[in-house]
Design a protein around this motif. Structure first.
Motif, PDB file in Angstrom:
ATOM      1  N   TYR A 149      -4.817   7.281  -1.554  1.00  0.00           N
ATOM      2  CA  TYR A 149      -4.038   6.134  -1.100  1.00  0.00           C
ATOM      3  C   TYR A 149      -4.386   4.921  -1.956  1.00  0.00           C
ATOM      4  N   ASN A 201     -13.171   3.984  -1.314  1.00  0.00           N
ATOM      5  CA  ASN A 201     -13.566   3.149  -0.185  1.00  0.00           C
ATOM      6  C   ASN A 201     -13.462   1.647  -0.488  1.00  0.00           C
ATOM      7  N   TYR A 202     -12.286   1.217  -0.839  1.00  0.00           N
ATOM      8  CA  TYR A 202     -11.964  -0.175  -1.183  1.00  0.00           C
ATOM      9  C   TYR A 202     -12.553  -0.649  -2.505  1.00  0.00           C
ATOM     10  N   TRP A 261      -3.666  -6.277  -4.951  1.00  0.00           N
ATOM     11  CA  TRP A 261      -5.011  -5.833  -5.289  1.00  0.00           C
ATOM     12  C   TRP A 261      -5.030  -4.903  -6.491  1.00  0.00           C
ATOM     13  N   LYS A 301     -11.041   6.612   1.187  1.00  0.00           N
ATOM     14  CA  LYS A 301     -10.171   7.392   0.299  1.00  0.00           C
ATOM     15  C   LYS A 301     -10.605   7.253  -1.158  1.00  0.00           C
ATOM     16  N   ARG A 332      -7.012  -0.156  -6.702  1.00  0.00           N
ATOM     17  CA  ARG A 332      -7.936  -0.270  -5.575  1.00  0.00           C
ATOM     18  C   ARG A 332      -7.597   0.778  -4.530  1.00  0.00           C
ATOM     19  N   SER A 333      -8.604   1.517  -4.127  1.00  0.00           N
ATOM     20  CA  SER A 333      -8.431   2.542  -3.098  1.00  0.00           C
ATOM     21  C   SER A 333      -8.537   1.900  -1.712  1.00  0.00           C
ATOM     22  N   THR A 334      -8.196   2.652  -0.706  1.00  0.00           N
ATOM     23  CA  THR A 334      -8.330   2.172   0.675  1.00  0.00           C
ATOM     24  C   THR A 334      -9.575   2.802   1.307  1.00  0.00           C
ATOM     25  N   ASP A 377       0.856  -1.184   0.000  1.00  0.00           N
ATOM     26  CA  ASP A 377       0.000   0.000   0.000  1.00  0.00           C
ATOM     27  C   ASP A 377       0.896   1.240   0.000  1.00  0.00           C
ATOM     28  N   LEU A 415      -4.172   0.722  -2.562  1.00  0.00           N
ATOM     29  CA  LEU A 415      -4.019  -0.589  -1.940  1.00  0.00           C
ATOM     30  C   LEU A 415      -3.111  -1.461  -2.791  1.00  0.00           C
TER      31      LEU A 415
END
Length: 170
Positions: A155, A126-127, A161, A106, A101-103, A57, A157
């Motif tokens: 951010y 948001n994932y 991912w 975010k 893929r976002s976290t 990440d 991931l």
């Protein structure tokens, strides 16, 4: 030229005197010789292909190429994990894909680029994942990469991912 050799072989050498099996064997030998000489297609014996993922990440730097560092496949060695760039070895049609893929809580905005031209946008939140699948006409030596846009505080991931891949179609 290749077809002239094939036709000459069939007409003058074997067609009159040989049975079908001998003709098939001659054709196989001609194809083998063409492949071995490098005159087959663009002179390539393998299809350029790559898949690389992001191992950790991180916060991608603004307007910078993302370096997918965990190389899973790299037929021909045309993807560089140190630069994040795929360089096609020959002109043609390529399938290029990326998933980011976002976290949690975010946003994540990235783009697929060829040289100095943005081709596709990717977005996740948001994932969730953002994905781009593009069939592109590329030239030998082009630079294909995924780049973070100019939005800050985002951010990405890793842990496999997020990925970048491509392969030669025709």
């Amino acid at each position: 030229m290749i077809f002239s050799v094939l036709i000459a072989s069939l007409i003058y050498g074997n067609l009159v005197q040989c049975n079908k099996q001998e003709i098939i064997e001659d054709l196989k030998n001609i194809i083998f010789k063409i492949k071995k000489s490098g005159d087959f297609g663009a002179g390539q014996t393998s299809i350029p292909a790559f898949t690389a993922t992001l191992s950790k990440d991180f916060t991608p730097p603004l307007n910078q190429i993302i370096k997918f560092d965990s190389v899973k496949t790299n037929v021909g060695g045309h993807y560089s994990s140190s630069t994040g760039v795929f360089t096609p070895p020959r002109n043609g049609l390529y399938m290029i894909s990326a998933t980011i893929r976002s976290t949690a809580t975010k946003y994540l905005h990235c783009e697929l680029w060829v040289n100095d031209v943005m081709k596709e946008k990717l977005f996740g939140n948001n994932y969730s994942t953002g994905t781009a699948n593009a069939v592109l006409q590329l030239k030998r030596g082009d630079r294909v990469f995924i780049k973070k846009d100019n939005r800050s505080g985002e951010y990405m991931l890793g842990r496999d991912w997020s990925m970048f891949s491509g392969y030669f179609i025709a």
